[in-house]
Design an enzyme around this catalytic site. Structure first.
Site, PDB file in Angstrom:
ATOM      1  N   HIS A   1       1.922   1.238   6.330  1.00 42.71           N
ATOM      2  CA  HIS A   1       3.116   0.636   5.711  1.00 42.71           C
ATOM      3  C   HIS A   1       3.790  -0.316   6.706  1.00 42.71           C
ATOM      4  CE1 HIS A   1       3.825   3.365   2.144  1.00 42.71           C
ATOM      5  NE2 HIS A   1       2.901   4.042   2.801  1.00 42.71           N
TER       6      HIS A   1
ATOM      7  N   CYS B   1      -1.335   0.793   1.490  1.00 41.93           N
ATOM      8  CA  CYS B   1      -1.592   2.216   1.272  1.00 41.93           C
ATOM      9  C   CYS B   1      -2.036   2.490  -0.181  1.00 41.93           C
ATOM     10  CB  CYS B   1      -0.361   3.005   1.695  1.00 41.93           C
ATOM     11  SG  CYS B   1      -0.774   4.670   2.187  1.00 41.93           S
TER      12      CYS B   1
ATOM     13  N   GLY C   1       2.751   4.471  -2.483  1.00 43.27           N
ATOM     14  CA  GLY C   1       3.294   5.420  -3.453  1.00 43.27           C
ATOM     15  C   GLY C   1       2.212   6.430  -3.716  1.00 43.27           C
ATOM     16  N   GLU C   2       1.911   6.619  -4.982  1.00 46.46           N
ATOM     17  CA  GLU C   2       0.830   7.532  -5.355  1.00 46.46           C
ATOM     18  C   GLU C   2      -0.132   6.730  -6.232  1.00 46.46           C
ATOM     19  OE1 GLU C   2       0.630  10.576  -4.038  1.00 46.46           O
ATOM     20  OE2 GLU C   2      -1.328  10.603  -5.013  1.00 46.46           O
ATOM     21  N   SER C   3      -1.338   6.524  -5.752  1.00 43.81           N
ATOM     22  CA  SER C   3      -2.229   5.593  -6.438  1.00 43.81           C
ATOM     23  C   SER C   3      -2.565   6.020  -7.871  1.00 43.81           C
ATOM     24  CB  SER C   3      -3.514   5.396  -5.639  1.00 43.81           C
ATOM     25  OG  SER C   3      -4.107   6.626  -5.334  1.00 43.81           O
TER      26      SER C   3
ATOM     27  N   GLU D   1       6.098  -2.383   6.034  1.00 43.61           N
ATOM     28  CA  GLU D   1       7.490  -2.616   5.628  1.00 43.61           C
ATOM     29  C   GLU D   1       8.454  -1.595   6.234  1.00 43.61           C
ATOM     30  OE1 GLU D   1       5.272  -1.073   3.913  1.00 43.61           O
ATOM     31  OE2 GLU D   1       6.183   0.512   2.703  1.00 43.61           O
TER      32      GLU D   1
ATOM     33  N   ILE E   1       1.285   7.079   6.161  1.00 44.93           N
ATOM     34  CA  ILE E   1       1.874   8.157   5.363  1.00 44.93           C
ATOM     35  C   ILE E   1       0.870   8.593   4.296  1.00 44.93           C
ATOM     36  CG2 ILE E   1       3.804   8.791   3.852  1.00 44.93           C
ATOM     37  CD1 ILE E   1       5.379   6.526   5.271  1.00 44.93           C
TER      38      ILE E   1
HETATM   39  N1  GLN Z   1      -1.959   9.330  -0.583  1.00 48.82           N
HETATM   40  C1  GLN Z   1      -1.451   8.376  -1.502  1.00 48.82           C
HETATM   41  C2  GLN Z   1      -2.458   8.081  -2.594  1.00 48.82           C
HETATM   42  O1  GLN Z   1      -3.544   8.525  -2.561  1.00 48.82           O
HETATM   43  C3  GLN Z   1      -1.056   7.074  -0.813  1.00 48.82           C
HETATM   44  C4  GLN Z   1       0.112   7.304   0.102  1.00 48.82           C
HETATM   45  C5  GLN Z   1       0.947   6.103   0.356  1.00 48.82           C
HETATM   46  O2  GLN Z   1       0.897   5.101  -0.363  1.00 48.82           O
HETATM   47  N2  GLN Z   1       1.774   6.201   1.359  1.00 48.82           N
HETATM   48  O3  GLN Z   1      -2.163   7.376  -3.480  1.00 48.82           O
END
Ligand code: GLN
Length: 195
Positions: free
Chosen positions: A174, A77, A46-48, A176, A134
């Site tokens: 990922h 990720c 997701g977005e950390s 999954e 991703i």
């Molecule tokens: N770029 C995202 C981050 O820094 C991570 C991307 C992802 O989880 N696919 O959180």
């Protein structure tokens, strides 16, 4: 086996599907009490920065740290970023500090630079598996106690660390998003030894 998937943000639904294919019961984790029946926990991509903020708001940061003393975590990720000890180029994420690695966020470039390729697994067996990257991070430093389980172009992309008998797993990709269940199956083995 009952496995929790952190469901605050990001790619949690596909993890749940992969686990169900392996005959697991899945609990979506949104608050600390959801963790009670779980034998392991997946922190999805997701977005950390957002993930970290939502975990704090929902008091899940401390609850997950406590959970991790007894049961395995698997971060993919953004999940791996949140579990790492050091995050380059980021002041906003409070890491859980469960994996002694340094990571560099968005190290392959932006969303358009995302790609799928084969990675070289060393464990649980030597083989190639497909992996989606991703906006993926790179693991820039692997410190003492961290084991590299797989590489892409010779760089570590999946790692594990055993802390007081509990092994935590992290991947920059990922697993999954493919039909290959090797990595999820391996995580379940890590959870199973504790049952
Ligand atoms: N770029 C995202 C981050 O820094 C991570 C991307 C992802 O989880 N696919 O959180």
């Amino acid at each position: 086996m009952i496995i929790g998937v952190l469901a605050l943000q990001g790619a949690f639904a596909k993890h749940a599907k992969a686990l169900e294919k392996l005959n697991c019961s899945v609990v979506e984790i949104r608050e600390p009490k959801d963790l009670i029946p779980c034998q392991g926990l997946i922190l999805p991509g997701g977005e950390s920065t957002v993930l970290s903020r939502l975990m704090r708001l929902n008091k899940l940061d401390i609850a997950i740290q406590k959970f991790a003393h007894k049961k395995p975590l698997f971060g993919t990720c953004a999940g791996l970023i949140v579990m790492s000890k050091s995050i380059n180029s980021n002041q906003q994420t409070s890491p859980l500090e469960l994996l002694d690695v340094a990571v560099d966020r968005n190290a392959y470039g932006s969303q358009v630079a995302s790609f799928v390729d084969k990675i070289d697994l060393l464990q649980p067996s030597i083989q190639q598996i497909p992996a989606f990257f991703i906006r993926a991070p790179k693991i820039t430093e692997v410190r003492c106690g961290v084991e590299v389980l797989g590489r892409f172009k010779n760089q570590p992309v999946i790692i594990q660390q055993k802390i007081k008998g509990v092994t935590h797993l992290g991947s920059t990709f990922h697993p999954e998003l493919t039909n290959d269940l090797t990595v999820h199956e391996y995580f379940l083995k890590l959870c199973d030894v504790l049952v």
